[in-house]
Each structure stands twice: as structure tokens, then as C-alpha cells.
Design an enzyme around this catalytic site. Structure first.
Site, PDB file in Angstrom:
ATOM      1  N   ARG A   1       0.850  -1.215   0.000  1.00 52.68           N
ATOM      2  CA  ARG A   1       0.000   0.000   0.000  1.00 52.68           C
ATOM      3  C   ARG A   1       0.875   1.251   0.000  1.00 52.68           C
ATOM      4  O   ARG A   1       1.965   1.245   0.568  1.00 52.68           O
ATOM      5  CB  ARG A   1      -0.813   0.054   1.294  1.00 52.68           C
ATOM      6  CG  ARG A   1      -1.881  -0.956   1.467  1.00 52.68           C
ATOM      7  CD  ARG A   1      -2.684  -0.610   2.737  1.00 52.68           C
ATOM      8  NE  ARG A   1      -3.619  -1.671   3.037  1.00 52.68           N
ATOM      9  CZ  ARG A   1      -3.270  -2.770   3.709  1.00 52.68           C
ATOM     10  NH1 ARG A   1      -2.038  -2.897   4.163  1.00 52.68           N
ATOM     11  NH2 ARG A   1      -4.141  -3.719   3.936  1.00 52.68           N
TER      12      ARG A   1
ATOM     13  N   SER B   1       8.181  -4.706   6.261  1.00 52.43           N
ATOM     14  CA  SER B   1       7.820  -5.775   7.199  1.00 52.43           C
ATOM     15  C   SER B   1       8.754  -6.969   7.155  1.00 52.43           C
ATOM     16  O   SER B   1       8.335  -8.114   6.900  1.00 52.43           O
ATOM     17  CB  SER B   1       6.383  -6.211   6.913  1.00 52.43           C
ATOM     18  OG  SER B   1       5.569  -5.060   6.848  1.00 52.43           O
TER      19      SER B   1
ATOM     20  N   ASP C   1       6.188  -3.493  10.447  1.00 46.34           N
ATOM     21  CA  ASP C   1       4.719  -3.379  10.472  1.00 46.34           C
ATOM     22  C   ASP C   1       4.147  -3.574  11.869  1.00 46.34           C
ATOM     23  O   ASP C   1       3.102  -3.024  12.214  1.00 46.34           O
ATOM     24  CB  ASP C   1       4.059  -4.328   9.457  1.00 46.34           C
ATOM     25  CG  ASP C   1       4.504  -5.771   9.633  1.00 46.34           C
ATOM     26  OD1 ASP C   1       3.931  -6.642   8.953  1.00 46.34           O
ATOM     27  OD2 ASP C   1       5.426  -6.020  10.437  1.00 46.34           O
TER      28      ASP C   1
HETATM   29  C1  0WK Z   1      -1.747  -4.672   7.456  1.00 45.79           C
HETATM   30  C2  0WK Z   1      -0.626  -3.693   7.771  1.00 45.79           C
HETATM   31  C3  0WK Z   1       0.659  -4.172   7.170  1.00 45.79           C
HETATM   32  C4  0WK Z   1       0.944  -5.585   7.633  1.00 45.79           C
HETATM   33  C5  0WK Z   1      -0.211  -6.455   7.298  1.00 45.79           C
HETATM   34  C6  0WK Z   1       0.017  -7.836   7.822  1.00 45.79           C
HETATM   35  O1  0WK Z   1      -0.933  -2.429   7.274  1.00 45.79           O
HETATM   36  O2  0WK Z   1       1.707  -3.332   7.538  1.00 45.79           O
HETATM   37  O3  0WK Z   1       2.127  -6.045   7.034  1.00 45.79           O
HETATM   38  O4  0WK Z   1      -1.398  -5.948   7.876  1.00 45.79           O
HETATM   39  O5  0WK Z   1      -1.032  -8.649   7.482  1.00 45.79           O
HETATM   40  P1  0WK Z   1      -1.058  -9.517   6.157  1.00 45.79           P
HETATM   41  O6  0WK Z   1      -1.391  -8.601   5.083  1.00 45.79           O
HETATM   42  O7  0WK Z   1       0.298 -10.119   6.031  1.00 45.79           O
HETATM   43  O8  0WK Z   1      -2.096 -10.519   6.412  1.00 45.79           O
HETATM   44  C1  BGC Z   2       8.812 -10.579   9.328  1.00 38.65           C
HETATM   45  C2  BGC Z   2       8.458  -9.495  10.311  1.00 38.65           C
HETATM   46  C3  BGC Z   2       7.050  -9.003  10.085  1.00 38.65           C
HETATM   47  C4  BGC Z   2       6.090 -10.171  10.070  1.00 38.65           C
HETATM   48  C5  BGC Z   2       4.675  -9.769   9.851  1.00 38.65           C
HETATM   49  C6  BGC Z   2       7.751 -11.650   9.343  1.00 38.65           C
HETATM   50  O1  BGC Z   2       8.011 -12.588   8.340  1.00 38.65           O
HETATM   51  O2  BGC Z   2      10.055 -11.146   9.674  1.00 38.65           O
HETATM   52  O3  BGC Z   2       9.352  -8.434  10.210  1.00 38.65           O
HETATM   53  O4  BGC Z   2       6.734  -8.135  11.099  1.00 38.65           O
HETATM   54  O5  BGC Z   2       6.455 -11.104   9.085  1.00 38.65           O
HETATM   55  O6  BGC Z   2       4.479  -9.179   8.625  1.00 38.65           O
END
Ligand code: 0WK
Ligand code: BGC
Ligand code: 0WK
Ligand code: BGC
Length: 922
Positions: free
Chosen positions: A531, A595, A649
Site C-alpha cells: 500500500r 515488514s 509493520d
Molecule cells: C496490514 C498492515 C501491514 C501488515 C499487514 C500484515 O498495514 O503493515 O504487514 O497488515 O497482514 P497480512 O497482510 O500479512 O495478512
Molecule cells: C517478518 C516481520 C514481520 C512479520 C509480519 C515476518 O516474516 O520477519 O518483520 O513483522 O512477518 O508481517
């Protein structure tokens, strides 16, 4: 003129009435019994009072009543009632739905009941052997369901340790032993045949299942026989002694123990105490000894002796037989109360010379029997009223309609018992319509139905590898303390280099304090979506945040290509964003949520330690991602951007939630990846100068276990996942819990179960063998309580398999075990961080907020509740608010950038002023 005789008869009458008056309980007294029973039920369910509860509320590991899809041929044993039965049960499902049974009854001699455990189980195996011979089934290895009608502490459907013997049993070396193991050992000793013992169930549970096969409203099982007991379907969320809180589980109440803590002493009579003192287990099973067939006859005998001693019966002459314990059997009560004519027979039996007795004797004996049986039925009614009221409240219903499956000779044979019981329930639970269904086929059928379900879900060996994915609280507390040690290793200078949990300083020193303001760009890379946001933080009356967001793709070839291409892509998207939002000429500070694990020495620098999740771009690990991005931005000619901060993140999430809740000092992500950060005391962060205040630490808990610390709980499936991942040997904890891997875990388990013929009739399709075909979002869909099973059918069909109804239930079960393990493990590591915060603050109770984000946590129907519940169970001394981050970590990144910007501003003006001090100020 009242004659002396009449006088004597009247006083006799009154003395008899006074004696029996102790047995007639009025409505208020019964209400008190009902309410006291309710209190004991709750105490048995609750973790903190379970061990001292007199009503044990033993989990039965039966999660549902039959649904008509059960089928197969099973052996069943039925031990603990009047008769010991060995049965073979054939269950058909579908249009030919039927259950055919054949059984043989065997005696359990007294000396066996009260001999050694080995003798008892050898006797049982001897009977089985005889039965198999008789049925010509010696060479079959049928699955067996074992109805064992005694209190057992179960940890699984095929695991149960005997808590204590009841009724007439007292075999040695059995209590605290697993009855399934004892039976298996006896079969081994005999070495003549082999059986697959799949389930051990209480007779109340077997009875409930037997009746529920015909009546789906049946969710309670009652035994009013030699013993007395009830089971019912309780909501998992109320059973604190078992993990998990969705769905239901059958609980064997063992209400026979009610009153062992003295709570019904007010209604127990001296006759009850007599009977108890003379029993095999005095002090125990007090309620049972007032209500069940084993003891009613004895109570009557005690009363008859008392009345006779006082010359009110049998002309005061006590015969030897009358002094004999157990001679007045409970069936005599039924017979006398049914046909008075049997009185003579019974009196004869006890050589009681009725010749001497007047007709009053027979009437008094009948009244005594009536009083004792009436009280027993009323007490069971009061207990049952407590159960049905609890179920009604569990479901928040105005009115409950439910069926009780019943068995037991007392209920079946006594002329009035069942009616008095029903009347009492109706009276004490007016908001419940309770039907009672007599179990025609005994609990053996129920045991076979449970075996069918257990066999379907996870017969024997398979249960082992699924079973090993369930963790007891003891195990979770152990993982919690291991993680706590890893936290400390990561913080200390000497051990950090070898620590797996890197504890990376983030240079974020506080959560938002409400003074942040400005216009920022935030990049959010590393989750499931990339994003770019514009975040405006303003301060009219109160601080508000406006955000405009664009989501950009991160194609596989980009994230697996070169670092240059990746950052060029990011810069490209940034350029496009600034185009679209007409801010090309605005010099906006940028906050970069990246992240992945980065070593930082300041806010605007992040050395990537290692890629995780789907990313594997070359030439980036070991590099400062801010520099790489700045370079790409310059190359793209995107002007006026100034990357002020790079944040993880988890940190962005903590800051985003900290904006709304100033208690927020922990940020966790449960999404594609998983991780946590929290505010640590500077004095503990040996990698960074300074002891004042706090700094946010990015724990990178995904790497927990990379040093083999979790090998005892990792399964072969986890090892397969790791072997097939982009970063084998790394992020082992993440691979057990995060969304990137959970779907794949389930797929591997389904393939193994199909290979073992337990699913899809052994058929394995190419799709099922394809990595990544079963996604984590499928788990969330399948675990939805209402439409989950139909979703399972749909999803499995897309994998080319035609699943049966059973298959769908089994797949839902596997999903639940895998996602539940994840929530439990995250709860354990989060609990370690919470206790760390509490200790840092030296407070008896920690009150804090945890900011959370991530698609797994957000999308999965049960995940959040399971996590919250497990955390509260593991660290009851912490009051934790879980705050979902609605707007993503971009907002948080902007907060950090605002802070970085102000800092830079101050430095600039200080340098300027210090420059000016040498120059007169503007
Ligand atoms: C939304 C946050 C972002 C984070 C994500 C983690 O804005 O920074 O990395 O959530 O969730 P995912 O998209 O990996 O399920
Ligand atoms: C990364 C982290 C991150 C997490 C959640 C992990 O794989 O090592 O830095 O915070 O994923 O996105
Ligand atoms: C018949 C059931 C058995 C149960 C018995 C209880 O099949 O499991 O234990 O009822 O009644 P009892 O024989 O003790 O009167
Ligand atoms: C046992 C129960 C059993 C009941 C009925 C009691 O003595 O403790 O487990 O259900 O008898 O047979």
C-alpha cells in the site's frame, strides 16, 4: 373414649410419620438442592475450582451427538451396570439406516469386582474371548468402544484414568490408571486376539448417544440404576479444563459425588449416614447413596431396623437376616410399591415372622419404601432441573425443549420413580420442556456410535499426529518460559549474536502523544498487499487523521527478482501515487513500513537481515533498504520525497493503535507472517546506549525455534513445510503459526490421511498434491460454524475430490486443530511479552493494550477469541485489551515520521540557532 390401644396405635403412627417426614422434601428444599447442584456444576467446570469440586464435570471428548452418517461394524463392552455385556454392533447409514446388535451378558463375580485390577481385566478379556469364539470373529480386528461406568478423567476419546471406584467395585491397582491401557495389557497377556480400542465412554454418554440416534433433541444422558449419574452437551467455552471454545463437548457430571463437600448435610438423614459408613467408599458418592439402586434398599433396611428397635415394627424383633447388609434389595422397593402382595414374599425372605406382625407392618414397610424411593426421584429431579436450566441459559433461550435419554433398572422397574422425577423437573424448571426417552438398547449401541465417529475423525494412529498438535496449558506455559528466556538472550549484548529472537531496536521511543501533525506519505510493504498512503494528521479541535490509499501489486517475478528491480518497482508505484494524488510537487516526508527483520541504528536506516515470507529479491540482505529506496526514487526522478523513518509493520500497528489508546505498548501481526514488538526499558536494551525511558523492540519472534528449541512440538508436517519453503531452517515459529503456511499444513495432513484411506476413500488427486492449492483463507471459510461444511465441499471439489459428508467434517476438524495450534502458540509467546512488561513495571497486575493486524487474525472466524481466551488463561494477572488496527500500519508509520520530522526540525533549528548564536537570531 379413645382406648389405650388406639392411643398406642396413634403414637406409633406419629412416630413412624416423624421418621419418614425426614424423607419428604418440600418444594423450597428441592429448589435449594437444585440451586446447590447448579453451583457445584459451575465449580466443576471452572479451572480454579475444578480440583476441589465434588461434582467432577469430566470432559468426555464427544463433540456431537449422532448425525445418521455413522456406519460400520464395531465391538462394544458395557461394564459397570448390573450386567457386563459384550456386544457386536452393525451400523448402517443412509436410506438403509439401521443398527443391528448382538450381545451376551456375563457375570462379574464379587471376588473379581473386589480382587486385583489384573484379575478384573483378565476376566473381561476372557469374556470377550468367549464372545468372539461364539460369534466366530476371533480373527477380526474390530474397532472397540468401551462403556466403563465409573468416573474417568479423560484427555482424549481413547484415554481415561479411573478417578475412583463406585458402586460394588473395588479392584486394586486401578485408580489413577488408564483403563484403556489396562484392557490393552490384558489382551496382550491373553495373546489370543487383538482389538483396536478406539473409545472409552461413560454409560450416561453411551445412553445419550443411543437415544440421540433416534431423537436429535437428545442432549442429556441419565442413568438411574445401580448408580446414578448424568451427562449433557456443554458449550466448550464453559469447559475451562479443556482447550478450545467453539462448539460443544459432552460432560460427564458424576453428580453422584454431589454433597461430598457437606453441602446437603441438611437433608441427609441418620439412615443415609448409616448406609454411607457401611459402604465400600464411605464419605464418597453421597448423592448417589440417596438416589441409586445400590443403596435405596439399604436405606429402607436401616429404617426398618430403627423402627423395629423402637418397637414400631415386627413387634420389635430384629432377625439376623434383617441385620444383613444389602439383604433388602432395591428391586424389593419396586415390587412392594407395585404389588403389595409381594410383601409376604419379601418378609418371608427375611424370616420376619409376619404372623406376629399386624397388617400395619406391611403398610409401614410399603410407606418406608415409598418415602425412600420418592425422595430419590425428587432429588434426581432437582438435579436434572439444574442441568436443563443451565443448558437453557447457555443458549440464552426463553424456553428450552430438550430430551433426556435414560437407562437404569431403578428408572425402568420402579412403578413411580420416573413419574415423580418428571413431575419434579417440570416443577423446578418451568421454562423447560423436558422429554424422557428410555434407552431400549443400552449404552453399548451408543458406545459403537461414538467409536464410529472417533474412527471417522481420527482412528488410532492418525489421532496421534493430530493429537500432538493440541497443547495442554502446561505445554503452553513451558513454551512461554522458553520464549521469555529467548527475549532476554536477544536483549543482552553477549548473547544477542547467537539469539534466534533478534530483539531489534527500532529507535521509536514512545507511542503517539497526540501532538503529531503534518502531511506524510507512508509506504507499507511486506504484508499481503503493498500500500501507498497519504496521511494527513491535523489538529483542529481534536487530532484527526485523513488517509488516501492505493494498493499496488508485487508480482512474483519482482519479489523474487533483483533488489534493484524491487525498489524500482516501489519507486514506480510511488511516482504513480503522487501522480494520481496530485502531490508530485509536494515535499512530503515519507514513512516506510518494511515488514522484514532490519537492524537499525537510527530511525531512517534499516539493514535487512534476511528476507521472510514470499520475498527473495537478491542483493538486498545486508543492505540499508532506505538507501536502496532513495536510490530507486532518485533514478525514477521522483522528487521531493524524504524518507524520514523505516518501521516494521508491528511497530506501525502499535503506533496506529497507540493513536487511539495510549495504553497500547505492544504491536503484533498475525497475517502472512507473524511478529511482535513492544516498549522495552532502555536500561535492558544493551545494544543501544542510554538507560532512560523506553524504546520499541521488534522481537522478530518468527525465528523462535530456529536453534532447535521447538523440535519437541514441531511435527513432520512442519518439517515438510520448512523443507519446501524459500528459507529452510529459518522462521520455524512463523511456519507453525502464520497465514503463509497454515493452508499448506492442512493440505499435507489431508494428503497423509487420504493415503491412509481415512479420507476421500483413499483417492488423491493431482490438485491435492499441488503445493499451495489449499490456502489459509480456505481454513477460515471451512471453520465458519454455519456454512463451513458446505464450503468444505465446495473447496474440496475444486481440488478434484468428491468428499463425503464425513470427509467434510473430518477436514473441518483438521482445520480447527491447525488454526487452534497457531492461536495457542501465539498466545504463549505474547503472554511471555506481557509478563516481561509487568515485571519491568514492578506492578502486581499489568493493564495494557495490544494492537493487532494481519489477515489471519482478521479473517478467521474463531482465531481472535481463541487467542484472547488462551492469553487470559496463561497470564490471569494481566488485563489485556486487544485492539484491532482498522487502518493498517501506514498511519502508524506516519506517526513515527511526524516524530522523526519534528526531531529533525529541532536538530535543524538547534544547529541553526547554535550557528546563529554565533550569528544574531532571526
Ligand atoms: C496490514 C498492515 C501491514 C501488515 C499487514 C500484515 O498495514 O503493515 O504487514 O497488515 O497482514 P497480512 O497482510 O500479512 O495478512
Ligand atoms: C517478518 C516481520 C514481520 C512479520 C509480519 C515476518 O516474516 O520477519 O518483520 O513483522 O512477518 O508481517
Ligand atoms: C444399561 C446400560 C449400561 C448402564 C446400565 C445402568 O447399557 O451401560 O450401566 O444400564 O443401569 P443398571 O444396570 O446399573 O441398573
Ligand atoms: C458412576 C458413574 C456411572 C453411574 C451409573 C456411578 O457410580 O460413578 O460413572 O455413570 O454410576 O452407572
Amino acid at each position: 373414649m379413645v382406648t389405650a390401644v388406639a392411643q398406642r396405635l396413634l403414637s406409633q403412627r406419629k412416630q413412624v410419620d416423624d421418621t419418614l417426614a425426614h424423607f419428604s422434601l418440600n418444594r423450597d428444599q428441592l429448589r435449594v438442592v437444585r440451586d446447590k447442584m447448579r453451583v457445584e456444576l459451575e465449580r466443576g467446570l471452572r479451572k480454579d475450582s475444578h480440583s476441589s469440586a465434588s461434582v467432577k464435570m469430566l470432559p468426555a471428548f464427544v463433540f456431537q451427538t449422532p448425525d445418521g452418517t455413522e456406519r460400520g461394524k464395531y465391538l462394544a463392552l458395557d461394564l459397570g451396570g448390573t450386567n457386563f455385556r459384550v456386544l457386536v454392533v452393525k451400523i448402517r447409514s443412509g436410506i438403509r439406516k439401521s443398527v443391528r446388535m448382538y450381545n451376551k451378558i456375563y457375570a462379574i463375580p464379587h471376588e473379581i469386582m473386589q480382587g486385583t485390577g489384573e484379575e478384573l481385566f483378565d476376566h473381561i478379556v476372557h469374556c470377550i474371548s468367549d464372545f468372539l469364539d461364539y460369534m466366530g470373529m476371533k480373527n477380526t480386528r474390530l474397532p472397540l468402544g468401551f462403556t466403563f461406568s465409573f468416573p474417568c478423567r479423560q484427555t482424549g476419546i481413547d484415554k481415561g484414568s479411573l478417578v475412583s471406584w463406585t458402586k460394588g467395585f473395588k479392584a486394586t491397582d486401578c485408580e489413577d490408571h488408564d483403563v484403556v491401557d489396562m484392557l490393552r495389557d490384558a489382551i496382550k497377556r491373553r495373546n489370543e486376539f487383538d482389538l483396536d480400542i478406539v473409545a472409552v465412554v461413560n454409560d450416561t454418554v453411551g445412553t445419550m448417544m443411543t437415544c440421540a440416534y433416534e431423537d436429535s433433541k437428545c442432549e442429556i444422558g441419565l442413568i438411574a440404576g445401580t448408580g446414578s449419574n448424568v451427562c449433557y452437551m456443554e458449550d466448550m467455552r464453559n469447559i475451562e479444563t479443556v482447550e478450545g471454545d467453539e462448539g460443544q463437548m459432552c460432560v460427564n457430571t458424576e453428580w453422584g459425588g454431589f454433597g461430598e463437600n457437606g453441602c446437603i448435610e441438611d437433608i441427609r438423614t441418620k439412615f443415609d449416614r448409616e448406609v454411607d459408613e457401611g459402604s465400600l467408599n464411605s464419605g464418597k458418592q453421597r448423592f448417589e447413596k440417596m438416589t441409586s439402586g445400590m443403596y435405596l434398599g439399604e436405606i429402607v433396611r436401616q429404617i426398618l431396623i430403627d423402627l423395629t428397635k423402637r418397637g414400631l415394627l415386627f413387634r420389635g424383633r430384629i432377625t439376623e437376616p434383617l441385620k444383613t447388609r444389602g439383604i433388602f434389595e432395591t428391586k424389593f422397593l419396586s415390587q412392594i410399591e407395585r404389588f403389595i402382595s409381594t410383601y409376604t414374599l419379601i418378609i418371608a425372605l427375611m424370616h420376619l415372622q409376619s404372623l406376629g406382625s399386624t397388617c400395619d407392618d406391611s403398610i409401614i414397610v410399603k410407606e418406608v419404601c415409598g418415602a425412600v424411593s420418592h425422595r430419590a426421584a425428587q432429588l434426581c429431579g432437582a438435579g436434572m432441573a439444574a442441568i436443563v436450566e443451565k443448558i437453557r441459559e447457555n443458549r440464552g433461550l426463553e424456553h428450552l425443549e430438550i430430551t433426556v435419554g435414560v437407562d437404569g433398572t431403578l428408572y425402568k422397574l420402579h412403578p413411580h420413580f420416573s413419574r415423580v422425577l418428571k413431575d419434579t423437573v417440570r416443577d423446578l424448571a418451568p421454562k423447560c420442556t423436558v422429554s424422557f426417552v428410555l434407552s431400549e438398547d443400552g449404552s453399548g449401541k451408543g458406545a459403537a456410535l461414538i467409536t464410529a465417529v472417533a474412527r471417522r475423525y481420527c482412528g488410532g494412529a492418525q489421532q496421534q499426529y493430530l493429537y500432538s498438535m493440541r497443547f495442554s496449558d502446561e505445554t503452553l506455559l513451558e513454551i512461554m518460559s522458553r520464549f521469555r528466556r529467548e527475549l532476554e538472550k536477544g536483549l543482552s549484548q553477549d548473547t544477542n549474536p547467537t539469539a534466534t529472537v533478534k530483539m531489534l531496536p527500532t529507535f521509536v521511543r514512545s507511542i503517539p502523544d497526540g501532538t503529531e501533525k503534518g502531511d506524510f506519505i507512508a509506504l507499507d510493504l511486506g504484508g499481503s498487499n503493498f500500500r501507498i498512503l497519504r496521511v494527513k494528521v491535523s489538529h483542529e479541535k481534536k487530532q484527526t487523521v485523513q488517509m488516501e490509499t492505493e494498493i499496488y501489486d508485487t508480482p512474483e517475478d519482482i519479489i523474487h527478482g533483483s533488489g534493484t528491480r524491487l525498489f524500482d518497482h516501489v519507486a514506480e508505484c510511488l511516482g504513480d501515487f503522487m501522480e494520481k494524488h496530485k502531490i508530485k510537487d509536494k515535499k512530503l516526508p515519507v514513512g516506510f513500513t518494511f515488514s522484514f527483520p532490519c537492524a537499525q541504528t537510527k530511525l531512517d536506516e534499516g539493514i535487512l537481515l534476511t528476507w521472510t515470507k514470499r520475498f527473495k529479491a537478491s542483493g538486498v540482505e545486508g543492505m540499508d533498504v532506505v538507501k536502496l529506496l532513495n536510490k530507486a526514487i532518485k533514478k525514477r526522478g521522483v522528487r521531493f520525497t524524504d524518507i524520514m523513518a523505516v518501521v516494521n509493520d508491528t511497530v506501525g500497528t502499535m503506533m496506529t493503535c497507540g493513536f487511539d489508546d495510549h495504553r497500547c505498548e505492544v504491536g503484533i501481526i498475525i497475517g502472512t507472517g507473524t511478529n511482535a514488538c513492544y516498549m522495552e526499558e532502555m536500561r535492558h536494551i544493551e545494544l543501544v546506549e542510554g538507560d532512560e525511558g523506553r524504546m520499541c523492540i521488534n522481537t522478530e519472534w518468527g525465528a523462535f525455534g530456529d536453534d532447535g528449541m521447538l523440535e519437541d512440538i514441531r511435527t513432520d508436517f512442519d518439517r515438510d513445510i520448512d523443507r519446501g519453503s524459500l528459507n529452510p531452517g529459518k522462521q520455524l515459529f512463523e511456519k507453525m503459526v502464520s497465514g503463509m503456511y497454515m493452508g499448506e499444513l492442512v493440505r499435507l495432513i489431508l494428503v497423509k490421511m487420504a493415503r491412509e484411506g481415512l479420507l476421500f476413500e483413499g483417492r488423491i488427486t493431482p490438485e491435492l498434491l499441488t503445493k499451495g492449492k489449499f490456502e489459509t483463507k480456505h481454513i477460515s471459510a471451512i471453520e465458519k460454524s454455519k456454512e463451513g461444511l458446505s464450503k468444505a465441499k465446495e473447496i474440496l471439489a475444486r481440488l478434484g475430490v468428491e468428499p463425503s459428508a464425513d470427509d467434510c467434517i473430518a477436514v473441518q476438524h483438521v482445520c480447527a486443530i491447525v488454526s487452534f495450534r497457531s492461536a495457542s502458540l501465539v498466545a504463549a509467546t505474547l503472554a511471555a511479552i506481557l509478563t516481561r512488561l509487568k515485571d519491568n513495571k514492578h506492578v502486581p497486575r499489568l493493564k495494557t493494550t495490544v494492537g493487532i493486524d494481519g489477515s489471519l487474525y482478521k479473517m478467521h472466524p474463531q482465531y481472535a477469541r481463541r487467542l484472547h481466551k488462551t492469553v487470559r488463561r496463561l497470564v490471569p494477572e494481566c488485563d489485556v485489551r486487544f485492539l484491532l488496527s482498522e487502518s493498517g500500519s501506514g498511519k502508524g508509520a506516519a506517526m513515527v515520521t511526524a516524530w522523526a520530522y519534528r526531531l529533525a526540525d529541532q536538530t535543524r533549528s538547534q544547529t541553526f540557532n547554535s550557528g546563529m548564536s554565533s550569528v544574531t537570531p532571526i
